[in-house]
Design an enzyme around this catalytic site. Structure first.
Site, PDB file in Angstrom:
ATOM      1  N   CYS A   5       1.222  -1.070  -0.354  1.00 39.39           N
ATOM      2  CA  CYS A   5      -0.326  -0.078  -0.449  1.00 39.39           C
ATOM      3  C   CYS A   5       0.884   0.911  -0.106  1.00 39.39           C
ATOM      4  O   CYS A   5       1.701   1.261   0.604  1.00 39.39           O
ATOM      5  CB  CYS A   5      -1.247  -0.461   1.721  1.00 39.39           C
ATOM      6  SG  CYS A   5      -2.182   1.569   1.591  1.00 39.39           S
ATOM      7  N   HIS A  52      -9.290  -4.074  -2.095  1.00 42.31           N
ATOM      8  CA  HIS A  52      -8.069  -2.995  -1.300  1.00 42.31           C
ATOM      9  C   HIS A  52      -8.650  -1.535  -0.632  1.00 42.31           C
ATOM     10  O   HIS A  52      -8.188  -1.164  -0.486  1.00 42.31           O
ATOM     11  CB  HIS A  52      -6.750  -3.211  -1.803  1.00 42.31           C
ATOM     12  CG  HIS A  52      -5.949  -2.431  -0.950  1.00 42.31           C
ATOM     13  ND1 HIS A  52      -4.715  -3.372  -1.161  1.00 42.31           N
ATOM     14  CD2 HIS A  52      -5.327  -1.017  -0.694  1.00 42.31           C
ATOM     15  CE1 HIS A  52      -3.838  -2.247   0.126  1.00 42.31           C
ATOM     16  NE2 HIS A  52      -5.135  -1.082  -0.205  1.00 42.31           N
ATOM     17  N   GLU A  53      -9.214  -1.025  -2.170  1.00 43.24           N
ATOM     18  CA  GLU A  53      -9.534   0.052  -2.054  1.00 43.24           C
ATOM     19  C   GLU A  53     -10.722   0.636  -1.229  1.00 43.24           C
ATOM     20  O   GLU A  53     -10.239   2.024  -0.867  1.00 43.24           O
ATOM     21  CB  GLU A  53      -9.371   0.927  -3.251  1.00 43.24           C
ATOM     22  CG  GLU A  53      -7.532   0.898  -4.375  1.00 43.24           C
ATOM     23  CD  GLU A  53      -6.868   1.513  -3.783  1.00 43.24           C
ATOM     24  OE1 GLU A  53      -6.559   2.814  -2.995  1.00 43.24           O
ATOM     25  OE2 GLU A  53      -5.587   0.577  -3.772  1.00 43.24           O
ATOM     26  N   HIS A  67     -10.262   0.891   2.051  1.00 45.03           N
ATOM     27  CA  HIS A  67      -9.528   2.190   2.580  1.00 45.03           C
ATOM     28  C   HIS A  67     -10.431   3.561   2.622  1.00 45.03           C
ATOM     29  O   HIS A  67     -10.910   4.117   3.050  1.00 45.03           O
ATOM     30  CB  HIS A  67      -9.038   3.147   1.339  1.00 45.03           C
ATOM     31  CG  HIS A  67      -6.935   2.724   1.497  1.00 45.03           C
ATOM     32  ND1 HIS A  67      -6.500   2.966   2.738  1.00 45.03           N
ATOM     33  CD2 HIS A  67      -6.089   1.914   0.229  1.00 45.03           C
ATOM     34  CE1 HIS A  67      -4.812   2.780   1.856  1.00 45.03           C
ATOM     35  NE2 HIS A  67      -5.311   2.186   0.894  1.00 45.03           N
TER      36      HIS A  67
HETATM   37 ZN   LIG Z   1      -3.703   1.129  -0.050  1.00 49.42          ZN
END
Ligand SMILES: [Zn+2]
Length: 173
Positions: free
Chosen positions: A97, A139-140, A143
């Site tokens: 990341c 993954h995003e 966030h």
């Molecule tokens: Zn990330």
């Protein structure tokens, strides 16, 4: 001005807000984010990572075989995304990341996912993704909910990288 945010910055732990309107300002944000992602050689970038607590992220993986190509054409934009229909089958891959430089750990995630989101023109689309692209999207999407991939690794792995996390916090404070 957008700037990269690192582990320890509270914005990475906030649940980001809905984008109320997709307009020129949104498109400028996306253009700036695409530039930053390219600069840092990322394959995905979420708005909170550059200091904006809004539900927007970008990805630049078109196909797994083309992952090294960077062009405006394969930039995918997800605004106010909703993920659904995660496959029961999961696989594991080492993730990294931009907000956690130098850390790479194995994360289990569903192989496939369906996403409903607004595109850069504010138009709703629905698409199923698999493989690296699905992983990047999950993954995003984490966030914008204040979750980081290190929240999804084993306790053992987390213990192992604790000193690296402390070093990142200290370095970018
Ligand atoms: Zn990330």
């Amino acid at each position: 001005m957008l700037s990269m945010r690192y582990f320890g910055d509270p914005i990475l732990r906030k649940r980001a807000k809905i984008v109320e309107k997709v307009d020129e300002e949104t498109r400028q944000i996306v253009a700036d984010m695409a530039e930053i992602m390219k600069q840092y050689r990322g394959i995905g970038l979420a708005a909170p990572q550059v200091g904006l607590s809004i539900r927007l992220f970008i990805s630049r993986i078109e196909k797994e075989s083309e992952e090294t190509k960077i062009s405006a054409d394969n930039l995918l934009v997800f605004i106010n995304p909703r993920l659904s229909e995660a496959s029961a089958k999961e696989d594991v891959m080492k993730e990294g990341c931009l907000s956690l430089p130098g850390i790479h750990e194995e994360v289990w995630r569903p192989e496939e996912i369906t996403v409903e989101a607004l595109d850069i023109h504010g138009k709703l689309f629905k698409k199923r993704f698999s493989g690296l692209q699905a992983r990047c999207i999950m993954h995003e999407n984490d966030h914008i909910n204040g979750t980081l991939f290190i929240d999804r690794i084993t306790m053992r792995a987390r213990t192992h990288i604790e000193h690296l996390l402390r070093a990142i916090k200290k370095k970018y404070k």
